[in-house]
Design a protein around this motif. Structure first.
Motif, PDB file in Angstrom:
ATOM      1  N   PHE A 112       0.504  -1.006   0.008  1.00  9.22           N
ATOM      2  CA  PHE A 112      -0.020   0.137   0.014  1.00  9.22           C
ATOM      3  C   PHE A 112       1.174   1.637  -0.695  1.00  9.22           C
ATOM      4  O   PHE A 112       1.893   1.359   0.828  1.00  9.22           O
ATOM      5  N   PRO A 113       0.268   1.782  -0.889  1.00  9.66           N
ATOM      6  CA  PRO A 113      -1.212   2.647  -1.645  1.00  9.66           C
ATOM      7  C   PRO A 113      -0.634   2.337  -2.631  1.00  9.66           C
ATOM      8  O   PRO A 113      -0.748   2.623  -4.061  1.00  9.66           O
ATOM      9  N   HIS A 115      -0.393  -0.420  -4.826  1.00  9.13           N
ATOM     10  CA  HIS A 115      -1.125  -2.052  -4.820  1.00  9.13           C
ATOM     11  C   HIS A 115      -2.464  -2.187  -5.688  1.00  9.13           C
ATOM     12  O   HIS A 115      -3.816  -2.852  -6.340  1.00  9.13           O
ATOM     13  N   GLY A 174      -2.016  -0.261   4.438  1.00  7.15           N
ATOM     14  CA  GLY A 174      -2.760  -1.105   3.760  1.00  7.15           C
ATOM     15  C   GLY A 174      -3.124  -2.756   4.722  1.00  7.15           C
ATOM     16  O   GLY A 174      -4.586  -3.532   3.749  1.00  7.15           O
ATOM     17  N   GLY A 178      -7.231  -2.385   3.722  1.00  7.50           N
ATOM     18  CA  GLY A 178      -7.118  -3.623   2.325  1.00  7.50           C
ATOM     19  C   GLY A 178      -7.983  -4.399   3.071  1.00  7.50           C
ATOM     20  O   GLY A 178      -9.258  -4.970   1.859  1.00  7.50           O
ATOM     21  N   TYR A 194      -8.148  -7.693  -2.376  1.00  9.77           N
ATOM     22  CA  TYR A 194      -7.866  -6.967  -1.342  1.00  9.77           C
ATOM     23  C   TYR A 194      -7.308  -7.850   0.219  1.00  9.77           C
ATOM     24  O   TYR A 194      -6.865  -7.259   0.424  1.00  9.77           O
ATOM     25  N   VAL A 197      -3.445  -8.172  -0.546  1.00 13.47           N
ATOM     26  CA  VAL A 197      -2.988  -6.222   0.367  1.00 13.47           C
ATOM     27  C   VAL A 197      -3.163  -6.219   1.564  1.00 13.47           C
ATOM     28  O   VAL A 197      -1.766  -5.284   1.851  1.00 13.47           O
TER      29      VAL A 197
END
Length: 213
Positions: A112-113, A115, A174, A178, A194, A197
């Motif tokens: 993250f960020p 992703h 994240g 996520g 997600y 993530v």
């Protein structure tokens, strides 16, 4: 077979440039996995995945080139010794070099960020490809990152430069965001993307603590 060979090389290599070569081979193999369905949305997702992967590879290569120009080495033991001497002398603190290498690997591992390419790649790929991307490809880059942190830069230097603090913040974000995005999704593969993530956020949170454990 190409993907398996590249991931094994990332795990066992003792040469950082060899690591870069097999990062690229892994990217090519992963793109072939993503575009296996060969339809319009799938090809767009593949191009987006390739673009972000090349961005990460480029940052890693620039950092590696700077590190080699400063130290003159590519083998990890020699690099570690040279980096330790530089850190002790205070002549050069190498924050830019560390940031580029860790940032490049972070982009490739969907930290993250960075992703945003992952849900489309997972959603458009076959089930088998999605499983390999999540379970193997992303983690291979993280293994190389851990190797660089432990065997080249050392956790003490990473902490002094503040790199572990940045990794910790991105990891926490994240984990939270996520998971929230996964709860909002209805497409199963995108939901799993997600979720990946968030799980990668857990890993980066652990690395960001900066402890040997």
């Amino acid at each position: 077979n190409m993907l398996e060979a590249s991931l094994l090389a990332l795990v066992y290599t003792n040469d950082v440039f060899t690591g870069y070569v097999f990062i690229e081979i892994s990217t090519i193999a992963a793109c072939a996995l993503v575009m296996a369905k060969d339809n319009g949305p799938n090809l767009i997702a593949t191009i987006r995945y390739l673009f972000m992967s090349l961005l990460g590879s480029g940052l890693f290569l620039i950092g590696l080139t700077l590190l080699n120009s400063i130290t003159g080495y590519l083998l990890m033991p020699s690099l570690a010794q040279a980096v330790a001497e530089l850190a002790e002398s205070g002549d050069y603190r190498i924050p830019l070099t560390v940031g580029l290498i860790i940032g490049g690997l972070g982009i490739k591992s969907a930290m993250f960020p960075f992703h945003l390419w992952l849900p489309d790649a997972h959603g458009g790929a076959t089930t088998a490809s999605s499983a390999m991307l999540s379970g193997l490809v992303l983690k291979g880059y993280i293994v190389l990152m851990i190797t660089m942190m432990m065997r080249v830069f050392s956790l003490e230097l990473m902490g002094e430069l503040g790199v572990t603090n940045v990794i910790l913040i991105f990891g926490l974000l994240g984990m939270i965001l996520g998971s929230l995005e996964a709860m909002r999704e209805y497409h199963v593969k995108r939901m799993l993307a997600y979720s990946s993530v968030a799980q990668i956020g857990y890993i980066f949170m652990g690395l960001g603590l900066g402890t040997t454990a």
